[in-house]
Design a protein around this motif. Structure first.
Motif, mmCIF file in Angstrom:
data_model
loop_
_atom_site.group_PDB
_atom_site.id
_atom_site.type_symbol
_atom_site.label_atom_id
_atom_site.label_comp_id
_atom_site.label_asym_id
_atom_site.label_seq_id
_atom_site.Cartn_x
_atom_site.Cartn_y
_atom_site.Cartn_z
ATOM 1 N N GLU A 47 18.101 88.693 -18.035
ATOM 2 C CA GLU A 47 18.084 89.206 -16.661
ATOM 3 C C GLU A 47 17.035 88.490 -15.807
ATOM 4 O OE1 GLU A 47 15.586 92.149 -19.130
ATOM 5 O OE2 GLU A 47 17.440 91.031 -19.413
ATOM 6 N N HIS A 48 15.903 88.099 -16.392
ATOM 7 C CA HIS A 48 14.889 87.355 -15.643
ATOM 8 C C HIS A 48 15.336 85.908 -15.408
ATOM 9 C CE1 HIS A 48 11.932 90.496 -17.248
ATOM 10 N NE2 HIS A 48 12.260 90.798 -16.021
ATOM 11 N N ARG A 49 16.019 85.349 -16.381
ATOM 12 C CA ARG A 49 16.544 83.991 -16.195
ATOM 13 C C ARG A 49 17.548 83.953 -15.045
ATOM 14 N NH1 ARG A 49 17.441 80.614 -21.676
ATOM 15 N NH2 ARG A 49 15.240 80.486 -22.292
ATOM 16 N N ARG A 50 18.327 84.986 -14.902
ATOM 17 C CA ARG A 50 19.317 85.053 -13.831
ATOM 18 C C ARG A 50 18.628 85.144 -12.466
ATOM 19 N NH1 ARG A 50 24.707 83.852 -13.299
ATOM 20 N NH2 ARG A 50 25.027 84.648 -15.399
ATOM 21 N N VAL A 51 17.577 85.943 -12.369
ATOM 22 C CA VAL A 51 16.838 86.053 -11.107
ATOM 23 C C VAL A 51 16.154 84.724 -10.787
ATOM 24 C CG1 VAL A 51 15.005 87.283 -9.865
ATOM 25 C CG2 VAL A 51 16.516 88.541 -11.401
ATOM 26 N N LEU A 52 15.589 84.070 -11.798
ATOM 27 C CA LEU A 52 14.978 82.755 -11.608
ATOM 28 C C LEU A 52 16.015 81.760 -11.092
ATOM 29 C CD1 LEU A 52 12.565 80.795 -11.914
ATOM 30 C CD2 LEU A 52 13.400 80.364 -14.260
ATOM 31 N N TYR A 53 17.187 81.769 -11.682
ATOM 32 C CA TYR A 53 18.265 80.885 -11.246
ATOM 33 C C TYR A 53 18.580 81.100 -9.760
ATOM 34 C CZ TYR A 53 23.067 79.387 -10.406
ATOM 35 O OH TYR A 53 24.198 78.834 -9.853
ATOM 36 N N GLU A 54 18.738 82.343 -9.361
ATOM 37 C CA GLU A 54 19.079 82.647 -7.960
ATOM 38 C C GLU A 54 17.968 82.202 -7.014
ATOM 39 O OE1 GLU A 54 21.940 83.480 -6.764
ATOM 40 O OE2 GLU A 54 22.903 83.844 -8.689
ATOM 41 N N LEU A 55 16.712 82.421 -7.414
ATOM 42 C CA LEU A 55 15.583 81.992 -6.594
ATOM 43 C C LEU A 55 15.556 80.474 -6.486
ATOM 44 C CD1 LEU A 55 12.941 82.618 -5.077
ATOM 45 C CD2 LEU A 55 11.783 82.621 -7.311
ATOM 46 N N SER A 113 16.295 75.604 -3.424
ATOM 47 C CA SER A 113 16.774 74.222 -3.510
ATOM 48 C C SER A 113 17.733 73.847 -2.395
ATOM 49 C CB SER A 113 17.470 73.984 -4.859
ATOM 50 O OG SER A 113 16.543 74.068 -5.905
ATOM 51 N N ALA A 114 18.267 74.827 -1.705
ATOM 52 C CA ALA A 114 19.243 74.551 -0.646
ATOM 53 C C ALA A 114 18.662 73.687 0.461
ATOM 54 C CB ALA A 114 19.773 75.864 -0.075
ATOM 55 N N ASP A 115 17.345 73.692 0.625
ATOM 56 C CA ASP A 115 16.713 72.913 1.693
ATOM 57 C C ASP A 115 16.356 71.489 1.286
ATOM 58 O OD1 ASP A 115 16.860 75.106 3.364
ATOM 59 O OD2 ASP A 115 14.872 75.826 2.837
ATOM 60 N N ILE A 116 16.574 71.124 0.053
ATOM 61 C CA ILE A 116 16.264 69.771 -0.393
ATOM 62 C C ILE A 116 17.306 68.816 0.196
ATOM 63 C CG2 ILE A 116 16.076 68.234 -2.393
ATOM 64 C CD1 ILE A 116 15.154 70.687 -4.026
ATOM 65 N N PRO A 117 16.843 67.774 0.886
ATOM 66 C CA PRO A 117 17.806 66.838 1.491
ATOM 67 C C PRO A 117 18.763 66.246 0.453
ATOM 68 C CG PRO A 117 15.578 66.412 2.281
ATOM 69 C CD PRO A 117 15.463 67.413 1.170
ATOM 70 N N ASP A 118 20.015 66.150 0.826
ATOM 71 C CA ASP A 118 21.060 65.574 -0.030
ATOM 72 C C ASP A 118 21.176 66.254 -1.392
ATOM 73 O OD1 ASP A 118 21.705 63.736 1.953
ATOM 74 O OD2 ASP A 118 20.346 62.208 1.150
ATOM 75 N N ARG A 119 20.799 67.512 -1.485
ATOM 76 C CA ARG A 119 20.811 68.216 -2.769
ATOM 77 C C ARG A 119 22.223 68.325 -3.325
ATOM 78 N NH1 ARG A 119 21.581 69.776 -7.030
ATOM 79 N NH2 ARG A 119 20.550 71.364 -8.234
ATOM 80 N N GLY A 120 23.162 68.576 -2.466
ATOM 81 C CA GLY A 120 24.526 68.792 -2.940
ATOM 82 C C GLY A 120 24.641 70.161 -3.579
ATOM 83 N N PRO A 121 25.773 70.426 -4.203
ATOM 84 C CA PRO A 121 25.969 71.744 -4.812
ATOM 85 C C PRO A 121 24.971 71.975 -5.944
ATOM 86 C CG PRO A 121 28.027 70.481 -4.781
ATOM 87 C CD PRO A 121 26.939 69.567 -4.339
ATOM 88 N N PHE A 122 24.483 73.192 -6.024
ATOM 89 C CA PHE A 122 23.548 73.543 -7.088
ATOM 90 C C PHE A 122 24.323 73.795 -8.370
ATOM 91 C CE2 PHE A 122 20.250 76.177 -9.189
ATOM 92 C CZ PHE A 122 19.173 75.317 -9.007
ATOM 93 N N SER A 137 6.781 68.326 -12.758
ATOM 94 C CA SER A 137 6.979 69.404 -11.800
ATOM 95 C C SER A 137 8.461 69.457 -11.457
ATOM 96 C CB SER A 137 6.128 69.140 -10.549
ATOM 97 O OG SER A 137 6.303 70.183 -9.626
ATOM 98 N N ASP A 138 9.167 70.408 -12.045
ATOM 99 C CA ASP A 138 10.616 70.508 -11.858
ATOM 100 C C ASP A 138 10.984 71.019 -10.464
ATOM 101 O OD1 ASP A 138 11.466 69.768 -14.565
ATOM 102 O OD2 ASP A 138 10.565 71.672 -15.170
ATOM 103 N N MET A 139 10.255 72.028 -10.004
ATOM 104 C CA MET A 139 10.613 72.640 -8.719
ATOM 105 C C MET A 139 9.507 73.571 -8.277
ATOM 106 S SD MET A 139 12.722 73.236 -6.268
ATOM 107 C CE MET A 139 13.057 74.490 -5.044
ATOM 108 N N THR A 140 9.140 73.476 -7.032
ATOM 109 C CA THR A 140 8.279 74.469 -6.389
ATOM 110 C C THR A 140 8.983 74.846 -5.107
ATOM 111 O OG1 THR A 140 6.264 73.532 -7.336
ATOM 112 C CG2 THR A 140 6.006 74.950 -5.402
ATOM 113 N N GLY A 141 9.175 76.132 -4.910
ATOM 114 C CA GLY A 141 9.862 76.580 -3.708
ATOM 115 C C GLY A 141 9.493 78.003 -3.345
ATOM 116 N N VAL A 142 9.588 78.300 -2.053
ATOM 117 C CA VAL A 142 9.302 79.627 -1.517
ATOM 118 C C VAL A 142 10.455 79.997 -0.594
ATOM 119 C CG1 VAL A 142 7.707 80.944 -0.055
ATOM 120 C CG2 VAL A 142 6.799 79.292 -1.711
ATOM 121 N N LEU A 143 10.894 81.229 -0.660
ATOM 122 C CA LEU A 143 11.963 81.686 0.233
ATOM 123 C C LEU A 143 11.532 81.524 1.686
ATOM 124 C CD1 LEU A 143 13.129 84.940 -1.611
ATOM 125 C CD2 LEU A 143 14.224 82.681 -1.626
ATOM 126 N N ALA A 144 12.458 81.156 2.540
ATOM 127 C CA ALA A 144 12.174 80.808 3.939
ATOM 128 C C ALA A 144 11.315 81.841 4.678
ATOM 129 C CB ALA A 144 13.480 80.532 4.689
#
Length: 172
Positions: free
Chosen positions: A44-52, A57-66, A113-120
């Motif tokens: 259940e925590h892995r699923r929440v991590l995935y969604e976060l 990641s949606a704001d990463i330029p040229d990211r394409g589909p996650f 560093s795989d990913m650092t992100g904060v919700l908008a």
């Protein structure tokens, strides 16, 4: 083809003191920090991590589909380099609002560093710097001297944040 910006931090030479205020400020405003290890690396925590991760990641330029969840789990979680102690989560109330995931690569002699992100809605408050500070501390406590990050050249905010922390262009 993208010419990725490849940055590297000398973890041993990093001075935490200059960035401690971001951690204190976040904590004083009600943000707490934890890890996947402390929460329990449960489905259940892995699923929440995935969604976060997907949302940030949606704001990463040229990211394409996650990734789909199964692809994400196979490529990020169910691998030898994954360490739940290296996934730092910023939480307000019950909401996960930010993350910094770091993987350990003993075969390459560095952490990544795989990913650092904060919700908008929570950006602009220094949370990314606080998360990255905790990630750097994880890397240091794991015995690694180098932390590497790759960024799309148009991801100006992430590149600037890492350079502010002392990351330099990796020798080619």
């Amino acid at each position: 083809m993208v010419d990725w910006v490849k940055l590297e931090l000398d973890v041993e030479g990093f001075d935490d003191a200059g960035f401690e205020r971001y951690l204190r400020r976040a904590q004083s405003s009600g943000t707490r920090f934890t890890t996947m290890a402390d929460l329990g690396d449960a489905p259940e925590h892995r699923r929440v991590l995935y969604e976060l991760n997907r949302t940030c990641s949606a704001d990463i330029p040229d990211r394409g589909p996650f990734y789909t969840y199964d692809e994400y789990a196979a490529q990020r979680l169910d691998v030898a380099t994954y360490n739940p102690g290296g996934v730092i989560i910023a939480v307000q109330g019950d909401e996960w609002i930010g993350m910094s995931a770091t993987s350990l690569h003993p075969d390459r002699g560095h952490a990544f560093s795989d990913m650092t992100g904060v919700l908008a809605p929570h950006r602009g408050k220094g949370l990314s710097l606080a998360l990255k500070l905790l990630a750097i501390r994880f890397v240091r406590s794991s015995g690694y001297r180098r932390l590497v990050a790759f960024h799309h050249p148009q991801n100006h905010a992430a590149i600037a944040m890492n350079r502010r922390l002392g990351f330099v262009d990796q020798a080619r």
